[in-house]
Design a protein around this motif. Structure first.
Motif, PDB file in Angstrom:
ATOM      1  N   TYR A  39       0.831  -1.202   0.000  1.00 51.87           N
ATOM      2  CA  TYR A  39       0.000   0.000   0.000  1.00 51.87           C
ATOM      3  C   TYR A  39       0.865   1.252   0.000  1.00 51.87           C
ATOM      4  O   TYR A  39       1.821   1.349   0.770  1.00 51.87           O
ATOM      5  CB  TYR A  39      -0.905  -0.025   1.233  1.00 51.87           C
ATOM      6  N   GLN A  40       0.518   2.179  -0.873  1.00 52.33           N
ATOM      7  CA  GLN A  40       1.238   3.456  -0.919  1.00 52.33           C
ATOM      8  C   GLN A  40       0.218   4.575  -0.930  1.00 52.33           C
ATOM      9  O   GLN A  40      -0.964   4.342  -1.136  1.00 52.33           O
ATOM     10  CB  GLN A  40       2.100   3.524  -2.167  1.00 52.33           C
ATOM     11  N   PHE A  41       0.712   5.776  -0.699  1.00 51.25           N
ATOM     12  CA  PHE A  41      -0.207   6.921  -0.664  1.00 51.25           C
ATOM     13  C   PHE A  41       0.412   8.082  -1.415  1.00 51.25           C
ATOM     14  O   PHE A  41       1.613   8.345  -1.306  1.00 51.25           O
ATOM     15  CB  PHE A  41      -0.478   7.312   0.792  1.00 51.25           C
ATOM     16  N   ASP A  42      -0.427   8.724  -2.200  1.00 50.45           N
ATOM     17  CA  ASP A  42       0.042   9.877  -2.966  1.00 50.45           C
ATOM     18  C   ASP A  42      -0.499  11.145  -2.309  1.00 50.45           C
ATOM     19  O   ASP A  42      -1.667  11.487  -2.496  1.00 50.45           O
ATOM     20  CB  ASP A  42      -0.465   9.749  -4.409  1.00 50.45           C
ATOM     21  N   VAL A  47      -4.944  10.363  -2.443  1.00 50.53           N
ATOM     22  CA  VAL A  47      -5.600   9.060  -2.562  1.00 50.53           C
ATOM     23  C   VAL A  47      -4.536   7.972  -2.554  1.00 50.53           C
ATOM     24  O   VAL A  47      -3.396   8.190  -2.986  1.00 50.53           O
ATOM     25  CB  VAL A  47      -6.490   9.027  -3.832  1.00 50.53           C
ATOM     26  N   GLY A  48      -4.895   6.810  -2.021  1.00 50.52           N
ATOM     27  CA  GLY A  48      -3.924   5.729  -1.889  1.00 50.52           C
ATOM     28  C   GLY A  48      -3.771   4.931  -3.170  1.00 50.52           C
ATOM     29  O   GLY A  48      -4.547   5.073  -4.109  1.00 50.52           O
ATOM     30  N   ILE A  49      -2.762   4.063  -3.189  1.00 49.10           N
ATOM     31  CA  ILE A  49      -2.555   3.147  -4.309  1.00 49.10           C
ATOM     32  C   ILE A  49      -2.724   1.751  -3.748  1.00 49.10           C
ATOM     33  O   ILE A  49      -2.072   1.379  -2.767  1.00 49.10           O
ATOM     34  CB  ILE A  49      -1.157   3.342  -4.921  1.00 49.10           C
ATOM     35  N   ALA A  50      -3.607   0.955  -4.363  1.00 44.20           N
ATOM     36  CA  ALA A  50      -3.966  -0.352  -3.798  1.00 44.20           C
ATOM     37  C   ALA A  50      -2.745  -1.241  -3.649  1.00 44.20           C
ATOM     38  O   ALA A  50      -1.874  -1.276  -4.506  1.00 44.20           O
ATOM     39  CB  ALA A  50      -4.997  -1.025  -4.695  1.00 44.20           C
ATOM     40  N   GLY A  51      -2.691  -1.960  -2.560  1.00 42.75           N
ATOM     41  CA  GLY A  51      -1.601  -2.894  -2.319  1.00 42.75           C
ATOM     42  C   GLY A  51      -1.769  -3.504  -0.950  1.00 42.75           C
ATOM     43  O   GLY A  51      -2.588  -3.053  -0.152  1.00 42.75           O
ATOM     44  N   TYR A  52      -1.023  -4.535  -0.682  1.00 43.76           N
ATOM     45  CA  TYR A  52      -1.152  -5.228   0.599  1.00 43.76           C
ATOM     46  C   TYR A  52      -0.573  -4.375   1.722  1.00 43.76           C
ATOM     47  O   TYR A  52       0.441  -3.705   1.546  1.00 43.76           O
ATOM     48  CB  TYR A  52      -0.435  -6.576   0.540  1.00 43.76           C
ATOM     49  N   ARG A  53      -1.214  -4.425   2.880  1.00 47.07           N
ATOM     50  CA  ARG A  53      -0.735  -3.633   4.005  1.00 47.07           C
ATOM     51  C   ARG A  53       0.029  -4.526   4.978  1.00 47.07           C
ATOM     52  O   ARG A  53      -0.523  -5.079   5.911  1.00 47.07           O
ATOM     53  CB  ARG A  53      -1.901  -2.949   4.706  1.00 47.07           C
ATOM     54  N   GLY A  54       1.324  -4.672   4.715  1.00 43.67           N
ATOM     55  CA  GLY A  54       2.182  -5.441   5.617  1.00 43.67           C
ATOM     56  C   GLY A  54       3.129  -4.510   6.353  1.00 43.67           C
ATOM     57  O   GLY A  54       2.800  -3.377   6.635  1.00 43.67           O
ATOM     58  N   ARG A  55       4.343  -5.007   6.618  1.00 39.51           N
ATOM     59  CA  ARG A  55       5.326  -4.181   7.329  1.00 39.51           C
ATOM     60  C   ARG A  55       5.647  -2.918   6.535  1.00 39.51           C
ATOM     61  O   ARG A  55       5.598  -2.896   5.320  1.00 39.51           O
ATOM     62  CB  ARG A  55       6.601  -5.011   7.521  1.00 39.51           C
ATOM     63  N   HIS A  56       6.024  -1.858   7.283  1.00 34.78           N
ATOM     64  CA  HIS A  56       6.303  -0.577   6.630  1.00 34.78           C
ATOM     65  C   HIS A  56       7.690  -0.568   5.995  1.00 34.78           C
ATOM     66  O   HIS A  56       8.548  -1.369   6.333  1.00 34.78           O
ATOM     67  CB  HIS A  56       6.252   0.564   7.645  1.00 34.78           C
ATOM     68  N   ILE A  57       7.882   0.403   5.130  1.00 34.99           N
ATOM     69  CA  ILE A  57       9.217   0.682   4.618  1.00 34.99           C
ATOM     70  C   ILE A  57       9.430   2.188   4.714  1.00 34.99           C
ATOM     71  O   ILE A  57       8.532   2.975   4.419  1.00 34.99           O
ATOM     72  CB  ILE A  57       9.402   0.137   3.185  1.00 34.99           C
ATOM     73  N   LEU A  58      10.614   2.571   5.196  1.00 35.03           N
ATOM     74  CA  LEU A  58      10.887   3.984   5.459  1.00 35.03           C
ATOM     75  C   LEU A  58      12.017   4.449   4.543  1.00 35.03           C
ATOM     76  O   LEU A  58      13.081   3.831   4.503  1.00 35.03           O
ATOM     77  CB  LEU A  58      11.292   4.150   6.926  1.00 35.03           C
ATOM     78  N   MET A  59      11.771   5.504   3.798  1.00 34.36           N
ATOM     79  CA  MET A  59      12.813   6.062   2.933  1.00 34.36           C
ATOM     80  C   MET A  59      13.601   7.091   3.736  1.00 34.36           C
ATOM     81  O   MET A  59      13.081   8.173   4.005  1.00 34.36           O
ATOM     82  CB  MET A  59      12.202   6.749   1.698  1.00 34.36           C
ATOM     83  N   HIS A  60      14.816   6.732   4.086  1.00 38.19           N
ATOM     84  CA  HIS A  60      15.603   7.643   4.922  1.00 38.19           C
ATOM     85  C   HIS A  60      15.929   8.949   4.209  1.00 38.19           C
ATOM     86  O   HIS A  60      16.067   9.988   4.846  1.00 38.19           O
ATOM     87  CB  HIS A  60      16.900   6.962   5.362  1.00 38.19           C
ATOM     88  N   ASP A  61      16.060   8.896   2.894  1.00 40.57           N
ATOM     89  CA  ASP A  61      16.418  10.121   2.175  1.00 40.57           C
ATOM     90  C   ASP A  61      15.241  11.074   2.009  1.00 40.57           C
ATOM     91  O   ASP A  61      15.410  12.189   1.554  1.00 40.57           O
ATOM     92  CB  ASP A  61      17.005   9.767   0.807  1.00 40.57           C
ATOM     93  N   LYS A  62      14.031  10.629   2.374  1.00 36.05           N
ATOM     94  CA  LYS A  62      12.867  11.509   2.233  1.00 36.05           C
ATOM     95  C   LYS A  62      12.323  11.982   3.568  1.00 36.05           C
ATOM     96  O   LYS A  62      11.728  13.049   3.659  1.00 36.05           O
ATOM     97  CB  LYS A  62      11.743  10.761   1.503  1.00 36.05           C
ATOM     98  N   CYS A  63      12.513  11.187   4.615  1.00 40.82           N
ATOM     99  CA  CYS A  63      11.886  11.491   5.899  1.00 40.82           C
ATOM    100  C   CYS A  63      12.455  12.768   6.493  1.00 40.82           C
ATOM    101  O   CYS A  63      13.663  12.949   6.561  1.00 40.82           O
ATOM    102  CB  CYS A  63      12.100  10.331   6.867  1.00 40.82           C
ATOM    103  N   THR A  64      11.561  13.666   6.925  1.00 38.03           N
ATOM    104  CA  THR A  64      12.001  14.950   7.467  1.00 38.03           C
ATOM    105  C   THR A  64      11.913  14.985   8.993  1.00 38.03           C
ATOM    106  O   THR A  64      12.223  16.003   9.601  1.00 38.03           O
ATOM    107  CB  THR A  64      11.121  16.089   6.932  1.00 38.03           C
ATOM    108  N   GLY A  65      11.455  13.919   9.591  1.00 39.43           N
ATOM    109  CA  GLY A  65      11.301  13.921  11.045  1.00 39.43           C
ATOM    110  C   GLY A  65      10.175  14.823  11.514  1.00 39.43           C
ATOM    111  O   GLY A  65      10.212  15.371  12.613  1.00 39.43           O
ATOM    112  N   CYS A  66       9.138  14.961  10.692  1.00 40.06           N
ATOM    113  CA  CYS A  66       8.048  15.889  11.029  1.00 40.06           C
ATOM    114  C   CYS A  66       7.080  15.301  12.047  1.00 40.06           C
ATOM    115  O   CYS A  66       6.216  16.009  12.556  1.00 40.06           O
ATOM    116  CB  CYS A  66       7.292  16.273   9.777  1.00 40.06           C
TER     117      CYS A  66
END
Ligand code: SF4
Ligand code: SF4
Lengths: 165, 386
Positions: A39-42, A47-66
């Motif tokens: 599952y992803q979200f735009d 609106v989301g993009i259909a997909g299975y909702r399992g463990r998360h994945i975190l993009m370190h180069d995008k996360c701003t710590g907000c």
């Protein structure tokens, strides 16, 4: 309908299943295939993009710590905590990133909906069991890893009934 | 062998009191539940006179979770995951009526494609629930094939819902403003394939279960609920329809796109256990018909969701909306004081109302008929306790 013909019909419809293909599959050897990578979200379209909702994945180069993901989860499961990381990214001045406790997470995906920077998505990985509670807590480093999931079994409908193949 | 007189004499000699057996002594009190011996997490005490039940006292509340109070501490979006927990097999319908009420309150318009998608998801979820219920009904009447078949065929719709929503059981898919994501590619064709196959399977269910003389003998004429009593007791859903009242929220209070759909309300007149178990089956058939129409009439592209603020709030006021869930009318009454968190949420569930018919129906029946009556009520203990 008379009693005899009722029984005969029931037995007939049951015995047909002796020749019909098996519905189940052997789980740890064979695994289900999911559509997409999870599952992803735009946030631009909202609106989301259909997909299975399992463990998360975190993009370190995008996360701003907000912390918006942690705030979203506060009223749901309180599974996300912000922790310090030993990395220097220019978008993340405070060097904090989410850490997720899978002992609490309910896989609703509302934290993904809350992230405005395309940093947090979900993956197809659902095999998260562990022997201790501590191992269920995934640090930002663990969340960065792309899971290796190779499911190939799908539900298909054939002339001889539905089956997994 | 001592005669009765000698025994009485002996008792008197020992200084004990002689008591005569009374009417009360004939009765035995049995406690059924709450450790899930086929009742769900729910207890009821029955008094039996020989084989017959003469008194029944339901005692719900073992799985009370305080859902209504919990709603007051969370904003409208954060409420979604915990609200669907009481009845995970029907989670899309729960969030459906909740979303409708919030949309009314905040004046949100849902895009047309979003309305169709959530109606399709709710039809599928009702099938999943009904199949699960049917499986339990089968096994409690000693028909283990009828446990395996619906439990397996549930997978047809769970597979579709998994592709659509991303989760197999607790979908958290409906959200105030629409649905969370669009359909994946090739979903429509897959739906049609599964529906076609499922309709074939329903015929087999009829052969092996509903037309089976043993099943009929155990349920026909058992615990008849007349039309007048059904209305007076306030039962809902399939229990009400089995007693001859064609009442379906999708028809009497059409929500979203249901007023464009052509379907018949399925009902029966007999009001016995058989009718109560057969009406959900007829509903499943009709639901296949509804799903086909929804898939056909759905706009091919477009928005599925109205964007909300991160912490949405609307004007102060109240709203009440109902949907037809697997267990009958399911309503949410939300009172808002203008803050992001609801001031009060009241959930009206079909399970609780159907449970109230239990003492009425059980009394006068044999104890052995208890599972046939109890499960025919289409009752989910966790939902009733909230
Ligand atoms: S998926 Fe839901 S429960 Fe899990 S971390 Fe995200 S918001 Fe919290
Ligand atoms: S994952 Fe997204 S929401 Fe969470 S802290 Fe990083 S950027 Fe913010």
């Amino acid at each position: 309908m008379s009693t005899a013909s009722g029984f005969i019909k029931a037995i007939e419809s049951g015995s047909k299943h002796l020749v019909i293909r098996r519905f189940t599959f052997r789980y740890p050897e064979q695994k289900l295939r999911f559509v997409g990578d999870g599952y992803q979200f735009d946030p631009k379209k909202g609106v989301g993009i259909a997909g299975y909702r399992g463990r998360h994945i975190l993009m370190h180069d995008k996360c701003t710590g907000c912390q918006l993901c942690a705030i979203a989860c506060e009223g749901i499961a309180e599974a996300i905590g912000m922790v310090k990381v030993d990395e220097n990214w220019k978008q993340n001045k405070k060097s904090i990133m989410p850490q997720i406790d899978y002992g609490k997470c309910v896989f609703c995906g509302l934290c993904v909906d809350a992230c405005p920077f395309y940093a947090l998505f979900m993956t197809n990985d659902y095999e998260l069991s562990s022997f201790t509670k501590e191992h269920l807590i995934y640090t930002p480093q663990q969340l960065e890893v792309k899971p290796k999931y190779d499911g190939s079994i799908e539900l298909i409908i054939t002339d001889r009934g539905a089956t997994h193949g | 062998m001592a005669t009765l007189e000698e025994k009485i004499e002996e008792t008197r000699r020992l200084g004990l009191q002689v008591v005569k057996e009374t009417e009360e002594d004939r009765l035995m009190t049995l406690s059924i539940g709450p450790q899930h011996p086929g009742s769900g997490h729910f207890r009821f005490t029955v008094k039996v006179d020989g084989d017959y039940i003469v008194y029944c006292d339901p005692d719900p509340g073992y799985v009370h979770r305080g859902e209504e109070k919990m709603c007051e501490y969370r904003n409208v979006i954060q409420n979604i995951p915990h609200l669907e927990r009481p009845v995970i097999h029907d989670s899309t319908n729960v969030t459906y009526s909740y979303s409708l009420a919030v949309e009314d309150l905040m004046g949100i318009q849902v895009p047309r494609r979003g309305q169709f998608i959530r109606a399709i998801a709710s039809e599928m979820n009702r099938q999943v629930y009904t199949l699960y219920w049917l499986a339990i009904y089968g096994i409690f009447l000693g028909h283990s094939t009828m446990f395996m078949w619906p439990a397996g065929d549930r997978e047809l719709f769970i597979d579709l819902l998994e592709r659509l929503t991303g989760a197999r059981v607790t979908h958290a898919y409906n959200i105030p403003g629409g649905v969370r994501n669009d359909m994946p590619e090739g979903f429509k064709q897959r739906c049609l394939d599964h529906i076609n196959y499922f309709e074939k399977r329903l015929k087999e269910y009829e052969d092996i279960f509903y037309n089976m003389p043993l099943f009929r003998q155990r349920t026909e004429g058992v615990a008849v609920l007349s039309k007048e009593d059904a209305v007076k007791l306030g039962v809902t859903g399939s229990v009400l329809r089995a007693s001859g009242v064609p009442y379906d929220i999708r028809k009497v209070e059409p929500y979203d796109v249901y007023n464009e759909i052509d379907f018949k309300v399925q009902y029966m007149k007999t009001g016995d256990s058989f009718a109560r178990s057969y009406v959900p089956f007829l509903d499943m058939k009709e639901s296949c018909h509804i799903m086909r129409q929804l898939l056909d009439k759905m706009p091919q592209s477009g928005e599925v969701r109205t964007k909300l603020q991160p912490n949405p709030k609307g004007p102060a006021g109240e709203a009440y909306r109902r949907v037809e869930s697997g267990r009958g009318a399911l309503g949410y009454h939300i009172v808002s004081d203008g803050t992001p968190k609801p001031y009060r949420v009241k959930i009206s569930v079909g399970s609780f109302r159907n449970m109230l018919a239990l003492p009425f129906l059980l009394v006068g029946n044999k104890l052995a008929d208890m599972p046939a009556v109890y499960w025919s009520l289409n009752y989910w203990p966790v939902e009733a306790d909230r």
